[in-house]
Enzyme design. Sequence first.
Site, PDB file in Angstrom:
ATOM      1  N   ASP A  67       0.861  -1.410  -0.008  1.00  0.00           N
ATOM      2  CA  ASP A  67      -0.083   0.100   0.015  1.00  0.00           C
ATOM      3  C   ASP A  67       0.858   1.337  -0.086  1.00  0.00           C
ATOM      4  OD1 ASP A  67      -2.514  -1.091  -0.430  1.00  0.00           O
ATOM      5  OD2 ASP A  67      -2.724  -1.464   1.790  1.00  0.00           O
ATOM      6  N   ASP A  79      -7.235  -3.785  -5.364  1.00  0.00           N
ATOM      7  CA  ASP A  79      -7.129  -2.445  -4.790  1.00  0.00           C
ATOM      8  C   ASP A  79      -5.898  -1.682  -5.101  1.00  0.00           C
ATOM      9  OD1 ASP A  79      -8.442  -4.502  -2.959  1.00  0.00           O
ATOM     10  OD2 ASP A  79      -8.557  -3.357  -1.258  1.00  0.00           O
ATOM     11  N   GLY A 130      -9.718 -17.409  -7.577  1.00  0.00           N
ATOM     12  CA  GLY A 130      -9.977 -16.125  -7.172  1.00  0.00           C
ATOM     13  C   GLY A 130     -10.484 -16.314  -5.641  1.00  0.00           C
ATOM     14  N   THR A 176     -12.249 -14.135  -1.827  1.00  0.00           N
ATOM     15  CA  THR A 176     -12.347 -12.724  -1.311  1.00  0.00           C
ATOM     16  C   THR A 176     -11.837 -12.695   0.044  1.00  0.00           C
ATOM     17  OG1 THR A 176     -14.056 -11.040  -0.902  1.00  0.00           O
ATOM     18  CG2 THR A 176     -14.512 -13.062   0.122  1.00  0.00           C
ATOM     19  N   ARG A 211     -16.383  -2.264  -2.514  1.00  0.00           N
ATOM     20  CA  ARG A 211     -15.272  -1.175  -2.732  1.00  0.00           C
ATOM     21  C   ARG A 211     -14.114  -1.904  -3.464  1.00  0.00           C
ATOM     22  NH1 ARG A 211     -14.631  -0.234   2.089  1.00  0.00           N
ATOM     23  NH2 ARG A 211     -12.800  -1.373   2.724  1.00  0.00           N
ATOM     24  N   TRP A 256     -12.659   0.082  -6.565  1.00  0.00           N
ATOM     25  CA  TRP A 256     -11.401   0.141  -6.837  1.00  0.00           C
ATOM     26  C   TRP A 256     -11.169  -0.201  -8.462  1.00  0.00           C
ATOM     27  CZ3 TRP A 256      -9.743   3.150  -3.535  1.00  0.00           C
ATOM     28  CH2 TRP A 256      -9.530   3.205  -2.254  1.00  0.00           C
TER      29      TRP A 256
END
Length: 400
Positions: A111, A171, A229, A231, A243, A247
């Site tokens: 981040d 993100d 994939g 979550t 969200r 993103w």
Amino acid sequence: MSKWIPLEQVENHPEASQAEISAAMECCVAQVRNNLPAFRDHFPAANSENNFYTPGPNTDWTSGFWTGEVWLAYENAKTEEDRALFLDAGNCQVDSFLERIIIKHYVDHHDMGFLYTPSCVSAYKLTGNPHAREAALKAADQLMTRYRPVGEYIQAWGAMDDPNNHRLIIDCLLNIPLLYWATEVTGDEKYREVAEKHIHTAMKYVVRDDNSTWHTIFFDADTGEFSHGATCQGYQDSSAWTRGQAWGVYGTAIAYKYTHREEYITYFKRVADYFLRHLPDDICPYWDLSFGNGDDTEPRDSSSSAIVICGFLEMAKYLPEDEAKYYTSLARKLAASLIRGYQVKDSSVSNGQLLHGTYAKKTPYNTCTNSGVDECVIWGDYYFMEALTRLINPDWNMYW
Ligand code: GLY
């Protein structure tokens, strides 16, 4: 009654007027000013508790958003006195970010863009502050250490030698502009090359056939091949975490801005369409897009709406006139909903900007714990101010 209103109903929602947008921004600037005594040398937590943020150290992935609010307040201030106040606070916080990256305090994750773009790239673009340049370049170098050549992506979380952590998350598309900026100011192409490789890998996998998105993508540790994939923060693997979808909207617009690859316009339209078709009556989404009208015990995530507005307005710059008008108009409708139903207009109610955000809500099927459920979230406040800034000045020189 359907959970989600038809697209035509979203398209018929009223737009925010220019006067409403200006008044909303004045209110935001006043709120940043109110908060400065407590938050000049300290940083708000990622989310409020009972709608009030408490001050803390510069340690979370979210600390840069508050500094971003200070720079947006600086840009939108109406008096020299306010500008001087925000400049002083912004520069003070830049020094904190420089120290953080020098001592590598809580920077073992991807981040760096969320942290250093709104705080330091912004400061450098606006004021030429050399500490901001140094801090953001060091952050870009730190982000480069997360790159996995096998698989060609930036690893989101966890130790680089942990085979269970070989994954990217949607993100990260917002962390990528830091690398483009680093190439721009240094002339060193290595940052741009990694940025493009990551974007390409992310785009290949995050958008599902029905136009919803995966939050996280795992890769085989040895071959770098796509594994599956999953979550972390969505309701369940197969649902669309709101969200994450947001993103995806802003991330695809940014991907197009930097690469000019036509297929990213198509991805943008697809993820935007899914978002727009999963909205309740007041067009502010629930925290997971599987929820809608009637799911009254579930919280909203107003921050997603603010992020989507920024994505629509960014993409509008690159689209033909009729399409640009369409997404700009939708941005103004989403903004009307936020200003009228979610903005903090009284500082005794909250010291944030936008009520009813959701950071993470635990379910039997996801991997997170409850935090910031139906609270202000600091990125929601920042992107709300960015959205208003873009609506006030379509030529705004973006930080990302
Ligand atoms: N990037 C983490 C979040 O959106 O909650």
